[in-house]
Every structure is written in C-alpha cells, then in structure tokens.
Design a protein around this motif. Structure first.
Motif, PDB file in Angstrom:
ATOM      1  N   ARG A  19      60.872 -76.713  64.875  1.00 23.28           N
ATOM      2  CA  ARG A  19      60.502 -78.085  64.536  1.00 23.28           C
ATOM      3  C   ARG A  19      60.601 -78.296  63.025  1.00 23.28           C
ATOM      4  N   ALA A  20      61.148 -79.439  62.625  1.00 23.28           N
ATOM      5  CA  ALA A  20      61.290 -79.735  61.204  1.00 23.28           C
ATOM      6  C   ALA A  20      59.918 -79.955  60.575  1.00 23.28           C
ATOM      7  N   ALA A  21      59.679 -79.290  59.439  1.00 24.28           N
ATOM      8  CA  ALA A  21      58.396 -79.414  58.744  1.00 24.28           C
ATOM      9  C   ALA A  21      58.526 -80.208  57.457  1.00 24.28           C
ATOM     10  N   VAL A  22      59.711 -80.202  56.838  1.00 30.25           N
ATOM     11  CA  VAL A  22      59.957 -80.908  55.582  1.00 30.25           C
ATOM     12  C   VAL A  22      61.338 -81.550  55.628  1.00 30.25           C
ATOM     13  N   LEU A  23      61.625 -82.335  54.617  1.00 27.78           N
ATOM     14  CA  LEU A  23      62.960 -82.874  54.402  1.00 27.78           C
ATOM     15  C   LEU A  23      63.567 -82.147  53.207  1.00 27.78           C
ATOM     16  N   ALA A  24      64.716 -81.509  53.419  1.00 29.24           N
ATOM     17  CA  ALA A  24      65.350 -80.703  52.376  1.00 29.24           C
ATOM     18  C   ALA A  24      66.703 -81.278  51.999  1.00 29.24           C
ATOM     19  N   ASP A  25      67.129 -80.972  50.773  1.00 29.16           N
ATOM     20  CA  ASP A  25      68.425 -81.416  50.273  1.00 29.16           C
ATOM     21  C   ASP A  25      69.531 -80.927  51.206  1.00 29.16           C
ATOM     22  N   LEU A  84      57.250 -85.037  55.063  1.00 29.85           N
ATOM     23  CA  LEU A  84      57.629 -86.230  55.806  1.00 29.85           C
ATOM     24  C   LEU A  84      56.781 -87.419  55.380  1.00 29.85           C
ATOM     25  N   THR A  85      55.498 -87.177  55.170  1.00 30.48           N
ATOM     26  CA  THR A  85      54.606 -88.258  54.755  1.00 30.48           C
ATOM     27  C   THR A  85      54.959 -88.779  53.366  1.00 30.48           C
ATOM     28  N   GLU A  86      55.472 -87.902  52.505  1.00 25.63           N
ATOM     29  CA  GLU A  86      55.862 -88.328  51.169  1.00 25.63           C
ATOM     30  C   GLU A  86      57.095 -89.226  51.230  1.00 25.63           C
ATOM     31  N   ARG A 101      55.946 -92.586  52.341  1.00 22.09           N
ATOM     32  CA  ARG A 101      55.261 -93.299  51.264  1.00 22.09           C
ATOM     33  C   ARG A 101      56.255 -93.916  50.288  1.00 22.09           C
ATOM     34  N   LEU A 102      57.294 -93.165  49.929  1.00 15.71           N
ATOM     35  CA  LEU A 102      58.305 -93.679  49.013  1.00 15.71           C
ATOM     36  C   LEU A 102      59.093 -94.825  49.645  1.00 15.71           C
ATOM     37  N   ALA A 103      59.340 -94.738  50.940  1.00 15.32           N
ATOM     38  CA  ALA A 103      60.091 -95.788  51.622  1.00 15.32           C
ATOM     39  C   ALA A 103      59.265 -97.065  51.746  1.00 15.32           C
ATOM     40  N   THR A 111      57.079 -94.871  59.632  1.00 19.00           N
ATOM     41  CA  THR A 111      56.537 -93.644  60.212  1.00 19.00           C
ATOM     42  C   THR A 111      57.673 -92.645  60.405  1.00 19.00           C
ATOM     43  N   VAL A 112      57.512 -91.444  59.856  1.00 20.12           N
ATOM     44  CA  VAL A 112      58.515 -90.385  59.991  1.00 20.12           C
ATOM     45  C   VAL A 112      57.907 -89.251  60.805  1.00 20.12           C
ATOM     46  N   THR A 113      58.549 -88.894  61.902  1.00 27.28           N
ATOM     47  CA  THR A 113      58.057 -87.833  62.773  1.00 27.28           C
ATOM     48  C   THR A 113      59.169 -86.827  63.032  1.00 27.28           C
ATOM     49  N   ALA A 114      58.779 -85.641  63.491  1.00 31.77           N
ATOM     50  CA  ALA A 114      59.732 -84.586  63.836  1.00 31.77           C
ATOM     51  C   ALA A 114      59.707 -84.373  65.342  1.00 31.77           C
ATOM     52  N   ALA A 115      60.871 -84.405  65.963  1.00 32.17           N
ATOM     53  CA  ALA A 115      60.961 -84.211  67.403  1.00 32.17           C
ATOM     54  C   ALA A 115      60.632 -82.772  67.766  1.00 32.17           C
ATOM     55  N   SER A 116      59.964 -82.589  68.890  1.00 34.61           N
ATOM     56  CA  SER A 116      59.685 -81.253  69.383  1.00 34.61           C
ATOM     57  C   SER A 116      60.960 -80.622  69.930  1.00 34.61           C
ATOM     58  N   PRO A 117      61.186 -79.336  69.686  1.00 40.24           N
ATOM     59  CA  PRO A 117      62.387 -78.693  70.243  1.00 40.24           C
ATOM     60  C   PRO A 117      62.474 -78.816  71.759  1.00 40.24           C
ATOM     61  N   ASP A 118      61.333 -78.895  72.430  1.00 40.63           N
ATOM     62  CA  ASP A 118      61.334 -79.020  73.892  1.00 40.63           C
ATOM     63  C   ASP A 118      61.931 -80.338  74.356  1.00 40.63           C
ATOM     64  N   SER A 119      61.905 -81.360  73.484  1.00 39.40           N
ATOM     65  CA  SER A 119      62.384 -82.684  73.881  1.00 39.40           C
ATOM     66  C   SER A 119      63.855 -82.899  73.581  1.00 39.40           C
ATOM     67  N   VAL A 120      64.509 -81.923  72.956  1.00 39.51           N
ATOM     68  CA  VAL A 120      65.915 -82.060  72.583  1.00 39.51           C
ATOM     69  C   VAL A 120      66.753 -81.146  73.462  1.00 39.51           C
ATOM     70  N   PRO A 121      67.620 -81.702  74.336  1.00 35.79           N
ATOM     71  CA  PRO A 121      68.447 -80.870  75.199  1.00 35.79           C
ATOM     72  C   PRO A 121      69.330 -79.931  74.401  1.00 35.79           C
TER      73      PRO A 121
END
Length: 222
Positions: free
Chosen positions: A128-134, A161-163, A166-168, A173-183
């Motif tokens: 699961r994605a925890a941050v946004l990276a370059d 993600l919350t940062e 906030r900037l946007a 709302t920015v969320t990360a999909a659970s690996p179980d939900s992605v085929p």
C-alpha cells in the motif's frame, strides 16, 4: 435546418471519473494534476476551468473542437485505463462536473471541474502506498509524484498524502487503495491454494536437502 442537442438542467452537478498524474510545483508550494492525453502539458488545480489547448479564443467546451476537461460516467471504465503500462503510476480521480458540458455515450466534455478525491494505486512492489515520491519526470515547473511504500521510497523527495491534499486545497481527499482491491496485485495473485502449493514445494525441497546432507555425513564417517 441545424439540429441542436437537447439541453440538460440537472438539480445537482454530475459526477465523473478520470485518471491523472499528481504533480507538485518546483518550489513545493502548490499541488495539482496533469492529464494523460489531450492537454497533458497544462497542469490544473482541484478547482479549475478548462482552456482550449490549441490556443483558440472560444470557450471550452466548443462543439467544433475537442477542448475542455474530459471524464467518464463509470468508475470501472476509468480504472481500466490504469492497466496500461504508461498509466500505472496515475491516480483515479472522482470529479464534479461544473459549468457547461457536452454529454457523450461514455462521458462528459465540460468547462469546469472540482476534483473531490484522488485514489493512489499500490506501490510498484505491491504494498500500500504510504507517501508520494518523485516519479523522476515532470512538466516545466512541475514534478510528477506517485505513490510509494516506505521501503521503496529510498532517498527520493517525498511528502505525505495529507500534505499533498493540504497544498492542493479545496477540500481534496487523497487516499491509497488497498492491494486487495486491485486485481493482479501480489495479495490477490497468491490465494490460499497457491500458498498451499508453494508450501508443499518448499517442504519437498527441504526434504531433498536434508537427505543429501545425511548422505554426505555418512560418506564422511565412512
């Protein structure tokens, strides 16, 4: 006689779905999005108005042009575009269609929009994605960011993600999909039958290893 399209006057703004890349300004002060097809060179904000990408002076969307924001009616139809290789790092957006729009069979072309939610796909490793990276590329003045887990982010520039939300601004709302939900992610690919088979294979290899080790021990004693 020229036929005119029927006019719609909905009581509430329509909802649509699309995919886009998340982007951060070069000074880190603003967050936005960049499209994946027409108009990809023009990053936009959470609440924004469309402009003709060909530089014409008419308002978007124009009947004789393909300018304007684009989205699809169905969430599943937008998610399908995330399967292609060049779009694996994109996010799924849920948007509110504002202003004038033209309805098509699969979606809208419209003048203004508000991005309500952005859902990130799992990291490339399947977690699961925890941050946004370059992401390593971008547009003039903007760097593209993508979801990454804590183990894969490394020394790349990253933000929470919350940062980004906030900037946007504008209540995004920015969320990360659970690996179980992605085929097709490792969490789904390795079900109980597959894990049982893998465990049996490992046990068979362990038995073979122990047998060879016992044989070598006997030869040394002899």
């Amino acid at each position: 006689m020229r036929l005119r399209l029927p006019e719609e006057r909905p009581t509430e703004p329509p909802t649509g779905y699309k995919i886009a890349r998340l982007a951060l300004s070069h000074d880190g002060a603003r967050a936005g999005f960049t499209g994946v097809s027409l108009g990809a060179a023009l990053p936009y904000g959470v609440l924004d108005a469309a402009h003709c990408v060909y530089g014409r002076r008419h308002k978007a969307p124009h009947r004789r042009c393909d300018c304007g924001f684009h989205c699809l009616h169905e969430r599943a139809a937008a998610e399908a575009f995330l399967c292609t290789g060049e779009h694996r790092g994109a996010a799924l957006l849920e948007v509110t269609v504002l202003g004038a729009y033209i309805r098509f069979e699969r979606g809208f072309r419209y003048a203004r929009q508000r991005v309500r939610t952005a859902t990130l796909r799992p990291c490339g490793c399947g977690a699961r994605a925890a941050v946004l990276a370059d992401a390593g590329w971008g547009r003039p003045g903007w760097r593209v960011v993508e979801g990454a887990c804590g183990a894969c982010v490394g020394k790349r520039m990253s933000l929470r993600l919350t940062e980004f939300a906030r900037l946007a601004g504008e209540g995004l709302t920015v969320t990360a999909a659970s690996p179980d939900s992605v085929p097709g992610t490792p969490a789904e690919a390795m079900g109980v039958p597959e894990l049982v088979a893998e465990a049996a294979l490992l046990q068979a290899r362990l038995d073979l290893f122990q047998g060879e080790l016992a044989r070598l021990s006997e030869d040394e004693k002899g």
